[in-house]
Structures are given as structure tokens and as C-alpha cells.
Design an enzyme around this catalytic site. Structure first.
Site, PDB file in Angstrom:
ATOM      1  N   GLU A 235       0.824  -1.211   0.000  1.00 42.73           N
ATOM      2  CA  GLU A 235       0.000   0.000   0.000  1.00 42.73           C
ATOM      3  C   GLU A 235       0.855   1.256   0.000  1.00 42.73           C
ATOM      4  OE1 GLU A 235      -3.078   0.055  -0.538  1.00 42.73           O
ATOM      5  OE2 GLU A 235      -3.929  -1.843   0.106  1.00 42.73           O
ATOM      6  N   ARG A 239       0.565   3.732  -3.301  1.00 37.38           N
ATOM      7  CA  ARG A 239      -0.088   5.017  -3.020  1.00 37.38           C
ATOM      8  C   ARG A 239       0.921   6.149  -2.823  1.00 37.38           C
ATOM      9  NH1 ARG A 239      -5.702   3.869   0.236  1.00 37.38           N
ATOM     10  NH2 ARG A 239      -5.774   1.607   0.011  1.00 37.38           N
ATOM     11  N   ASP A 384      -5.348 -10.029  -7.517  1.00 34.85           N
ATOM     12  CA  ASP A 384      -5.701  -9.187  -8.660  1.00 34.85           C
ATOM     13  C   ASP A 384      -4.539  -8.549  -9.413  1.00 34.85           C
ATOM     14  OD1 ASP A 384      -5.210  -7.662  -6.413  1.00 34.85           O
ATOM     15  OD2 ASP A 384      -7.042  -6.470  -6.537  1.00 34.85           O
ATOM     16  N   GLU A 557     -12.727   0.225  -9.614  1.00 34.39           N
ATOM     17  CA  GLU A 557     -12.396  -0.743 -10.657  1.00 34.39           C
ATOM     18  C   GLU A 557     -13.329  -0.709 -11.866  1.00 34.39           C
ATOM     19  OE1 GLU A 557     -10.285  -1.601  -7.111  1.00 34.39           O
ATOM     20  OE2 GLU A 557     -12.475  -1.538  -7.375  1.00 34.39           O
ATOM     21  N   THR A 645      -1.667   0.460 -10.178  1.00 32.28           N
ATOM     22  CA  THR A 645      -2.919  -0.064  -9.646  1.00 32.28           C
ATOM     23  C   THR A 645      -3.617   0.918  -8.720  1.00 32.28           C
ATOM     24  OG1 THR A 645      -3.914  -2.110  -8.770  1.00 32.28           O
ATOM     25  CG2 THR A 645      -1.973  -1.214  -7.605  1.00 32.28           C
TER      26      THR A 645
END
Length: 721
Positions: A235, A239, A384, A557, A645
Site C-alpha cells: 500500500e 499510493r 488481482d 475498478e 494499480t
């Protein structure tokens, strides 16, 4: 949830005003009441202007001109005509905060019938308003507001004057925002800038200069990653590191996007974002110091020590370990530091050396030896973005790392063989799960997270160009068409998740009614039912939403996929679906007053329950994708960039500075089994090993791809080229 009456917001004069907005020269921390400034509109020689104000500024509810008895009737008529022409509108700045003394807002467009001709620029401006409303709510209540609050266990701020309160609070920048309770909370003692950094590139794309200036100043003077705190490796990378690198790319490559003098070449702060990114990356590298090279789930930013997962027997999430590559590779290209590159490349080699059947991976991987834990295979949580980053690594280096194209093609063929199924009555295409391995029963469940996949499939089919461009270039065949057809059907399924609920918003997880045994792609082709409206529409019977899965976290998404599908196919249907989805977010997640938007505890009831949290990806991804969906295609063309992502933007480039893949796949035979010797692509297969994970002979729908996933159609390879 009810909303106040609204004023109309119309953006049709955007092109006429574009060049006229200048900087007001105000301090970036100023929170002006634009309505108050406009009270004296006709008494002043010029209107204060801001780079990040909308092209249709707000008129005050109080109208000083009709109290001016000295004005002649002709002057009044002229002014009325002028205001009619430019639109009696609220500024998006004030759209986030009700004007003092009035209950009106800018949101009456929600109730107006659609025009015969769609104004996409106007719709884009509505998204911008929603972003500003969200950002301003965060800024007021969780970053630099004027309300004294407890800090470090004391009430010190209560005794400071307003000026010093603002100065102290401006340094806090809470990581999490709770819009219902109007407060923030931290993820680390000193804060990570979680929301601020994640939204930097959205601020730039939307040209929100004064807000960006505030964020940049906070990053320059306050943000420090020198904290004795464990953080999630994945993360933090996607990010924070991704956000800083994207901000560096946009600020240096597109200087007209929210331009700031501090970013100019030669300015003292020219490399601020890159310097912060490098400092953070150096701290994150400690996560890779495991026995195998698979990164630990967490890392201590102070000690630089990796920390195994506190659950799952210390195993890391597969998606998290394999979705760090775009960020570290781009940083290596910028700095020339090969260590960034080699650490993440090694992860991909370890993963691929497991030679899992048909390129489908279990969702946990051990850090001590690089083997997989369990057999749970899915494209939802923990699985994913491994698949997403395969094709995006190939595109990031301008097709110079073909190993990732082969891995993508193999995995996609595996998805089609083992995971694709169809709903019972209406034949919606589903990417299901195999919780106990590929030989186990299929579970007809889709996380909302899986809805990244249709857009990624379409991206892979054309490499980011339009279908028309791919056909014209001779890079379109039956494999690409089949992949696009799959993407179209999966997109429709994801859109159905929204259309089947009372709020028009998707749940976190959806189950489906399927046949026993489930249909496979080899049983088709199948054509899904139309999504006809009506609470009792038969197609809705195939969607099963459980109460514990009915929450909505403002996830991106599906709108991400709509963006890719529209850019690649040119079909305005995807923009129309996006506009309907955006309206649902505004209707049911927008809060009264000036606090912004919130996530929901259920999408099955009207009014829905709320969760008192605004996710950072609402700003970084969801609203960004809406904005790009309604923007012209020449803004960030898909064939020149890759988005990570978290929707952070990196350029495509050739391999430079001696950077290269540095590893080769273990050779595989036509059935996907690993042979004893490594080979370069194109060499004859060797004798196979028993380590091939029991891969079976390919089924009927896969004969057009070889063991590496390459298309075997004469004269082309299939996939992007």
C-alpha cells in the site's frame, strides 16, 4: 438521503473562459468565500481569479446590483442578459461548501432531464466539483482546520490564538478522513500524507493549482518518512511512492498542468517529489531482505527492517509482492540506481520459477523460500494486481521485455480455461474463484476488485491504441477480437452489479446463480441478456448479494474499466454508463453540508447506511477515472503511459541505463510443463520435468496459443506488439 435544492451548473462557456483565469496571488491556505467576493462584483473593476476555479464562477445569492437604485433600467437588462449568457452558477469551490445564509448549491443538474446532445466537458466539470467538495471537506476537518483538537494527548491548541492554531494544524495532515464525524485520524504517529500524496496527480490533472500549492508546501515542510513505524509494503508503494513519482512525471512533462513556480527547472524545489520518493523507496527496500527475495508484508520505516505478515504463517500476499514493479522500475529509470530494478525483477523470477499450472497463482507466497502457500486461486483480493502488472510491465518498457507478454498471455488463457463461467439464466460472463485449487469446485463469486480485469484485457489487446488504429496497423486478429469480446461481456457483468441494486452502486462482493456443473467457455459462445430496467427484471435473478457483502467503499475498478473500454473502442455507451454511475455516487454518498462524500455500509437500501470514511482512492482513482472518462482522448493518451494499480501515471520508455529483465523463464513444453534446461524463446523444447504442477493438456479454446502464451496464428504473435 435527501439533498438541498440546487442551482444549475452549466459549463458550456468553458472554451471562452479557459484563457482568462489567472492566479489570485493568495496564500495557498486561504479558504475564500467566493460568494462574498462576488457580492461586490459590479462595484469592483476586476474579479479575483484563481487557477483552480471553474470556468463558470459563482454568483452570490445576494445580488447587490438590484439594490443599486441608481442603475438605469437599461443597465439592469444588460446585466441580466450578461448573467444569463455566462450562467448563474456556483463555483465548484463553493459547491463543496454551502454559501453562508443560503440552502442552495450547484447540484440541481442532478434533477434536470438530459440534453439531446451530451456536453462531456460539462460533465467533466461536475466530476471536478465532486473532487473539490471531497478535498475541501478533508482540508477543513482533517488538515489545517481552525477547530482546536486534542494533539498528542493534550489540549495545547485550545490556548493558542487562531493564527497559531491554523499554523499547528496545517502540519497535521491526517491520513484518514471521517466525514460524518468531521475529523481525521493517523496511520502512523507523524502521518504519512496518505490522502494528500495519493491525490497529488489528480490535483494536477484537474488544474487545481491553489490546492496543489497547499499540498506541495506541506510535503516540503512537514512530510517525513523517518518514523519508527511498520507500514504495509504494498500500500505504501502503490499510493505514496506511486503518488510522488506520478507527481514528478506530470510536473516535469506537462508544465501547464496546475503550474507552480516551485516546480520550474532550476527552482530550489524542482526535484521535491523525486527526492521524497527516493527517500521513501530506500526505506521500503528493507522489505526485500528476506531469505528468498520475496518482500515481507510490512517494513519499519526507521529501522529499514522487513516485517513478516502477522497472519497467514508469515506469508505475503501474492498480489502485494508482485505489484511493486512499475513503481521501482520507474524510479530506477529516473535515478539510474539498478538496485531498485533488480529487487523487483528478482521477485518476478522467483514467482515464475514455481511454474504454476496455466500461469494461475495461489494468493499467498512464503518469504523464506518463495513457494506458494495453499491453493486458493482468484483474481479478487490478494490475487488481482499480479495479473494487471504482467501486461503493464511489458508496456512500461515499450514492449522490450517480452517475457511479461508471454506470462500475461499464458495467465489469460488459464483464466479462460479454469475461471470463466456464466450465470444460469442470463449468461453473464463471470471470473469465478477456485478456493482449493484448479482441480476443486468453482465458486461463482466476484469481488468488485475483479472489475479491473476487462479494462486490462482490452488494454492488452491493443497496447493502448484504439481498435481502429490496431486494425489499420495490421495488429488485429481473431485472438485480439476474442479477448475484446471477453472484455465487453465482463464489463457488462460489472455494470450489472451496479444496475441490480436500489442505489445504483455496486456491493463489495457479488455471487451468481450458475448451473451445476458450471458452464465453461468451451460450452459457448453465450450471449448475455440485456440489462433492461425494472425491479423485477429477470436478469437480476442471477445476481446474489449477501448483506455482509453489500457495503460500498467508493472503489474505482468498474469506472477504471469503463475508461479503458471507451478509450479503446470509442463507444460512448461506456461514458453513458459512467455518467449514470457518477450520478449514483452523488445521490447516495454525498453528505449534507461541506463534509464531502462517504463510503456506504449497504447499497441495498434507500437511504443507504454510511460508514464514516472517505477512502484515499476516491480522490486518487475513482474521481480521476471519471474525469478522464469525460475528457478528450488527447489528455494522457493510453499508448504513451501506464497507470499503476492506484491510477498513478508513469511514462512508457525504452530500456535505458543498462537496465534489463535479467532473467529468463524456465522452458516449458506445449503442455506448460517445465523442462530440465533453460532456453531462450524460440528454441526447441527439452525433456520435461515432473515439477510441472500436474498441468493438463490444453482444452479446446486454447489451441491458438503455445506454451508461452504466444499466438500461433500465421504471421503474428497475438496480444500487443
Amino acid at each position: 438521503m435527501s439533498f438541498p435544492a440546487s442551482n444549475n451548473v452549466n459549463g458550456h462557456h468553458r472554451h471562452q473562459s479557459d484563457a482568462s483565469w489567472g492566479s489570485a496571488g493568495q496564500n495557498a491556505y486561504t479558504k475564500s468565500n467566493i460568494g462574498a467576493k462576488l457580492d461586490g462584483y459590479f462595484d469592483k473593476k476586476e474579479l479575483p481569479m484563481y487557477k483552480d476555479k471553474p470556468y463558470n464562477y459563482a454568483s452570490s445569492r445576494r445580488k447587490p446590483w438590484y439594490r443599486k437604485w441608481r442603475f438605469t433600467f437599461a443597465v439592469i437588462l444588460s446585466l441580466v442578459g450578461l448573467l444569463s449568457w455566462i450562467g448563474l452558477l456556483s463555483s465548484p469551490t463553493d459547491a463543496a461548501v454551502k454559501a453562508k445564509g443560503t440552502s442552495k448549491s450547484t447540484w440541481s443538474w442532478m434533477n434536470k432531464p438530459g440534453a439531446a446532445k451530451v456536453d462531456w466537458d460539462d460533465r467533466r466539470e461536475k466530476v471536478k466539483e465532486a473532487f473539490m467538495r471531497s478535498w475541501d471537506g478533508y482540508e477543513k476537518y482533517a488538515w489545517g482546520g481552525f477547530t482546536p483538537r486534542r494533539i498528542d494527548g493534550n489540549e495545547a491548541l485550545r490556548h493558542l490564538d487562531v493564527k497559531h492554531q491554523a499554523s499547528r494544524l496545517a502540519r497535521i495532515g491526517y491520513d484518514q478522513y471521517h466525514p460524518l464525524s468531521k475529523k481525521g485520524s493517523q496511520m502512523t504517529p507523524g502521518g504519512m500524507g496518505w490522502i494528500i500524496v495519493d491525490a497529488l496527480d489528480t490535483l494536477m490533472i484537474m488544474n487545481l493549482t491553489s490546492r496543489l500549492s497547499h499540498a506541495r508546501e506541506w510535503i516540503s515542510t512537514t512530510l517525513s518518512y523517518d518514523q519508527d513505524q511498520e507500514v504495509n509494503t504494498f500500500e505504501t508503494t502503490i499510493r505514496m511512492l506511486g503518488g510522488l513519482l506520478s507527481a514528478h512525471y506530470l510536473s516535469t512533462t506537462f508544465p501547464d498542468m496546475a503550474p507552480l513556480a516551485d516546480d520550474d527547472q532550476g527552482a530550489p524545489g524542482e526535484d521535491l517529489y523525486l527526492e521524497k520518493a527516493t527517500d521513501l523507496a530506500d526505506r521500503l527496500l528493507g522489505a526485500f531482505e528476506s531469505d528468498s527475495g520475496i518482500p515481507y508484508a510490512s517494513v519499519n520505516l526507521k529501522t529499514l527492517k522487513g516485517v513478516p505478515s502477522h497472519a497467514d504463517n508469515g506469508a505475503s500476499s501474492t498480489a502485494e509482492a508482485t505489484s511493486l514493479q512499475l513503481e521501482f522500475k520507474y524510479l530506477a529509470m529516473l535515478t539510474g540506481e539498478k538496485d531498485y530494478w533488480s529487487k523487483v525483477e528478482k521477485v518476478m523470477q522467483i514467482v515464475d520459477d514455481n511454474a504454476m499450472e496455466d500461469g494461475l497463482l495461489p494468493i499467498f507466497i512464503y518469504t523464506h523460500d518463495g513457494t506458494f502457500k495453499g491453493a486458493n486461486i482468484r483474481l479478487g483480493s490478494r490475487g488481482d494486481s499480479y495479473y494487471e502488472y504482467l501486461i503493464k510491465q511489458y508496456l512500461q518498457t515499450s514492449n522490450e521485455e517480452p517475457v511479461y507478454l508471454h506470462m500475461w498471455n499464458q495467465a489469460l488463457a488459464g483464466v479462460r480455461k479454469h475461471l470463466v463461467t456464466y450465470s444460469k439464466k442470463s449468461h453473464f460472463t463471470i471470473i469465478a474463484e477456485r478456493p482449493n485449487g484448479l482441480e476443486s469446485s468453482l465458486q461463482p463469486k466476484m469481488d468488485h476488485l475483479v472489475c479491473f480485469m476487462p479494462g486490462t484485457i482490452a488494454l492488452a489487446a491493443t497496447g493502448g491504441k484504439t481498435v481502429a488504429e490496431a486494425k489499420k496497423a495490421g495488429k488485429w486478429g481473431k485472438n485480439e477480437q476474442a479477448d475484446l469480446d471477453l472484455a465487453v461481456e465482463l464489463t457488462k457483468t460489472c455494470w450489472g452489479m451496479y444496475k441490480t441494486t436500489a442505489t445504483g452502486l455496486a456491493p463489495e462482493i457479488t455471487f451468481f446463480e450458475v448451473d451445476d456443473p458450471p458452464k465453461s467457455e468451451a460450452d459457448g459462445p453465450f450471449r448475455s441478456a440485456e440489462l433492461v430496467p425494472g425491479a423485477s427484471a429477470e436478469w437480476k435473478d442471477d445476481f446474489v448479494i449477501k448483506s455482509q457483502d453489500a457495503h460500498n467503499l467508493q472503489r474505482p475498478e468498474t469506472v477504471e474499466t469503463l475508461f479503458y473500454m471507451w478509450r479503446i473502442t470509442g463507444d460512448d455507451m461506456y461514458r453513458a454508463w459512467g455518467w449514470e454511475m457518477f450520478n449514483s455516487f452523488v445521490n447516495y454518498t454525498r453528505l449534507e453540508g461541506d463534509a464531502g462524500f462517504t463510503s456506504l455500509s449497504t447499497v441495498l437500501e434507500v437511504p443507504p447506511g454510511t460508514r464514516d470514511n472517505m477512502e484515499s482512492f476516491w480522490l486518487a482513482e475513482t474521481l480521476k477515472y471519471f474525469y478522464l472518462l469525460f475528457s478528450p482522448t488527447d489528455i494522457l493518451p493510453l499508448d504513451t503511459i501506464v497507470l499503476n494499480t492506484e491510477a498513478h501515471i508513469f511514462p512508457r520508455s525504452k530500456l535505458i541505463r543498462g537496465l534489463k529483465t535479467g532473467w529468463e523463464r524456465k522452458p516449458r513444453d506445449k503442455d506448460g510443463k517445465v523442462t530440465r534446461e533453460r532456453k531462450r524463446y524460440g528454441e526447441k523444447e527439452k525433456v520435461t520435468e515432473s515439477k510441472a504442477s500436474g498441468a493438463e493438456k490444453k482444452g479446446d479454446g486454447e489451441e491458438t496459443r503455445d506454451a508461452e502464451g504466444k499466438g500461433k496464428e500465421e504471421g503474428k504473435e497475438g496480444g500487443v506488439s
